[in-house]
Design an enzyme around this catalytic site. Structure first.
Site, PDB file in Angstrom:
ATOM      1  N   SER A   1       0.797  -1.534  -0.222  1.00  0.00           N
ATOM      2  CA  SER A   1       0.055  -0.035   0.252  1.00  0.00           C
ATOM      3  C   SER A   1       0.862   1.151  -0.277  1.00  0.00           C
ATOM      4  CB  SER A   1      -0.961   0.541   1.225  1.00  0.00           C
ATOM      5  OG  SER A   1      -0.598  -0.227   2.300  1.00  0.00           O
TER       6      SER A   1
ATOM      7  N   LYS B   1      -6.471   3.036   8.622  1.00  0.00           N
ATOM      8  CA  LYS B   1      -6.179   3.987   8.157  1.00  0.00           C
ATOM      9  C   LYS B   1      -6.859   5.411   7.947  1.00  0.00           C
ATOM     10  CE  LYS B   1      -3.349   1.007   4.950  1.00  0.00           C
ATOM     11  NZ  LYS B   1      -3.508   0.358   3.301  1.00  0.00           N
TER      12      LYS B   1
END
Length: 771
Positions: free
Chosen positions: A667, A710
């Site tokens: 990511s 996140k």
């Protein structure tokens, strides 16, 4: 001492001879030479001394020859009588082959009153010792002795003294010292004998009692047999217990077979104990006991809401489970047992978000009993399936023990830390859990110890885990995954106010009247003193504040935000994205760890003149490949990104700080691209921007996991704009509304669009000094 006398000397290995002793000596060549020399001398005496390995002996005894002949074995021997103690001098010459020495006879001094008293005390001890050993002849000999020196030298016959101790007595000419030493040794030996005799007596009494009890039991069994009575706790008693117990037919048949084996077994057979233990275990299980679930859905939701803030997904799932059971009951359908009627859920999320405590709340909401099974560190398959009965110390597995502990067949069982189950040569516990957690199979779970089918289909299994990826795929396929990603700042304040503060006040023996926290204080603790997805650290800081108040303050206290520095010190966490991204080449990414979401800074710089890529920060293979892909993309699309290709023909150094922490995952691809473009163009990245997403070689932004965690991390870090992959847009439905309102979340499909939006405008970049 007298004048030196020349005497032949005989060295003996054993025994140590003291004055007054009469001892036989087997004659070897050296001994025969000494005996012959003594017999040819005028007085017929010789000196007998112990042979020492480390030194020349200092003392010996002057002895006379009583008789020369042969032992019963036929070996030649002589009988010697020791007379007086003598001090050995230097060797001298003499007739024959014997060794001659000069010896000074040690004369005994006239005994004093103190010596006579010591002699009387020693005689008392010796007589007591001889009476214990029933040595009556020796008692008569010792009783007749009146000379203190002669009495002390009788220790030469003492079997409890070592040769070293006897040599010490031989080399002690002073009678008083010799008696004092003997009194000490004999007292210690008597005390040791008393302890030994007491232990032997206790053992003998125990053996006699055991034999007596055995005989009495045999007689009692015979009497009961004649009277037609049954023995308690015998096979007949187990048969009655099995027949009266409410057991399933298959279990009853198996138990009666074991009772028949018990009836045929002898009481002395070890198999008897194993059968009794198995029957006790089977009879102790609640085969026919179940608790009735509540059907009041509103009341169940109230219980869940009262115990935990948020976690709506879990609460909705429990309420749905209750609704289905209530619907089946209203239509006359079975709700207990049966294939696939149970619920198996795994609560996955970082530590401190309330996964474990949620199990108790679920049990209260359902009206069921609760039991927790800790799986962290379990490596033995037998811990799940039980040991086979052939092993010594065999016992059922943890699931069966949990059912017995709960006392019902439909408890809420919390499998704590299921992601930390290991495996070794003793098997794979995770594989053993496959049958337990499969709703289509667990109605016939078979424990190795019981060897019976156990219906676990009506058990509500809740599992907890920190990292979903560490759970085997086959195992997680059998469970419903419910993620508990963490709390927002508002959630933490509400939890601290409604749950943590009352609990810590109670532990500190305080009330709301003693200490009151303002909402601003709780919000500052959540925002500036902690950076975690859960609330454990918040609770620790509240407890620390209360402890300091209890130790130093009196009277009602109101803790406000400005007071926290005095109690907790300066804040540990302040927004740092603005400071870190002031220079070009630094981008703010978002990552997920075992502790929840976190902010990740990626730094890029160029040095040297040779093309190349250097990666530091303990990156994993996936992140290294992402860095290679990002650099290849930037080089291939340099013109589109406004990058001078010459700026990339140097050694590119990519670093992710916190090098002691391993980092891996796909990511960070878009963050790496943004950092490289920022370095190459000299345009800093906006300090309020965070991003996450995997990047392909043609610039496509690919989806990733952990979006909710996140975004929570981005909110905690003070970011305002977050770029996410467009294919993760459906995941935004799980993000709390207050987080989405605080962040500008932009789904993106092309990394070039992210770079264009994330970099500072050209005019602003010109004002920023180069790194």
């Amino acid at each position: 001492m007298s004048e030196p006398t020349r005497l032949p000397v005989l060295f003996l290995d054993d025994p140590v001879v003291l004055p007054g002793m009469v001892v036989p000596v087997e004659l070897d060549d050296a001994a025969r030479a000494a005996i012959d020399a003594a017999r040819t001398s005028a007085d017929g005496r010789l000196l007998v001394a112990p042979r020492l390995d480390d030194r020349y002996p200092a003392y010996g005894v002057v002895a006379t020859i009583v008789q020369v002949g042969r032992l019963a074995t036929g070996a030649p021997a002589a009988v010697l009588e020791a007379r007086t103690r003598a001090h050995l001098g230097a060797g001298v010459s003499g007739p024959g082959t014997a060794l001659w020495v000069e010896a000074e006879i040690v004369a005994a001094d006239e005994p004093t009153d103190a010596v006579r008293a010591s002699a009387a005390e020693y005689k008392t001890l010796v007589l007591a010792l001889l009476q214990r050993r029933e040595a009556w002849q020796a008692i008569d000999s010792v009783t007749k002795l009146t000379d203190p020196s002669a009495l002390a030298d009788t220790a030469g016959y003492a079997s409890w003294l070592t040769d070293v101790q006897k040599r010490e007595l031989l080399e002690t000419p002073d009678v008083a010292t010799r008696l004092a030493t003997l009194i000490r040794w004999t007292t210690d030996h008597l005390a040791e004998m008393e302890v030994t005799d007491k232990i032997a007596g206790d053992v003998r009494e125990g053996m006699e009692k055991t034999q007596k009890d055995f005989l009495l039991r045999q007689q009692l069994a015979a009497i009961r047999k004649e009277l037609g009575e049954t023995e308690p706790d015998g096979a007949d008693d187990y048969r009655a217990r099995v027949e009266s117990a409410d057991l399933p037919d298959a279990v009853r048949s198996a138990a009666l077979r074991e009772v028949e084996r018990l009836e045929r077994s002898s009481d002395q057979s070890p198999e008897t104990g194993w059968i009794r233990t198995w029957l006790d275990t089977v009879l102790g299980l609640p085969w026919a006991t179940t608790t009735e679930d509540t059907t009041d859905l509103v009341a169940a939701r109230v219980v869940l809401d009262a115990d935990h803030h948020g976690l709506d997904d879990v609460k909705d799932r429990i309420v749905e489970y209750l609704a289905v059971r209530a619907r089946r009951a209203s239509r006359g359908l079975s709700v207990v047992g049966g294939r696939g009627s149970g619920a198996v859920m795994v609560l996955a999320g970082p530590p401190g978000v309330g996964k474990t405590s949620l199990g108790e709340s679920v049990a209260r909401a359902l009206g069921r009993r609760f039991v927790r099974v800790a799986l962290g560190g379990v490596r033995d398959e037998a811990e799940i399936r039980g040991h086979r009965r052939t092993y010594v110390g065999a016992m059922p597995g943890r699931l069966v023990r949990a059912i017995a502990e709960a006392g019902s067949m439909n408890p809420v069982v919390l499998l704590d830390e299921i992601d930390k189950v290991g495996s070794d040569h003793r098997g794979d516990p995770a594989a053993a859990l496959l049958e337990v957690l499969d709703p289509a199979q667990n109605h016939t779970f078979r424990d190795h110890y019981l060897d019976l089918d156990l219906d676990l289909s009506d058990v509500v299994f809740l599992a907890t885990a920190n990292v979903v990826e560490q759970i085997p795929a086959a195992l997680i396929d059998r469970m419903e995954l419910v993620t508990v990603d963490g709390y927002t700042e508002d959630d933490k304040v509400a939890i601290a106010r409604d749950h943590l503060l009352p609990r810590q006040l109670d532990r500190a023996a305080m009330t709301d009247d003693d200490v009151r926290f303002t909402e601003a204080a709780l919000r500052r603790i959540a925002a500036e003193y902690t950076r975690e997805p859960g609330v454990r650290q918040v609770e620790r800081l509240v407890a620390k504040t209360l402890r300091k108040i209890a130790a130093a303050e009196t009277g009602p206290i109101t803790v406000d935000a400005d007071d926290l520095t005095g109690y907790l010190g300066r804040p540990r966490f302040t927004p740092e994205a603005h400071e870190r991204t002031e220079v070009p080449g630094v981008a703010t990414g978002l990552a997920v760890t075992g502790l929840g979401g976190d902010v990740l800074f990626v730094e890029a710089s160029s040095t040297g003149t040779e093309p190349g890529l250097t990666l530091t920060g303990q990156l994993g293979d996936v992140m290294k490949e992402s860095a290679q892909i990002a650099l290849s993309y930037v080089r291939a699309h340099a013109e589109q990104l406004g990058v001078d290709p010459a700026a990339l023909d140097r050694t590119i150094h990519v670093h992710v700080p916190a090098g002691a922490v391993p980092k891996d995952g796909p990511s960070a691809g878009v963050t790496l691209v943004t950092a490289l473009v920022s370095m190459a163009t000299g345009r800093p990245v906006r300090s309020d921007v965070g991003m996450t997403g995997e990047v392909s070689l043609n610039g496509r932004v690919l989806p990733i996991g952990g979006v909710k965690q996140k975004l929570l991390a981005a909110q905690r870090a003070g970011l305002s704009t977050v770029f996410v992959p467009i294919r993760n847009e459906p995941d935004l439905d799980d993000v709390p509304a207050d987080v989405l309102s605080a962040l500008d979340v932009r789904p993106m499909s092309d990394v070039a669009d992210i770079v264009a939006a994330a970099l500072e405008p050209v005019a602003r970049a010109a004002e920023t000094p180069a790194a």
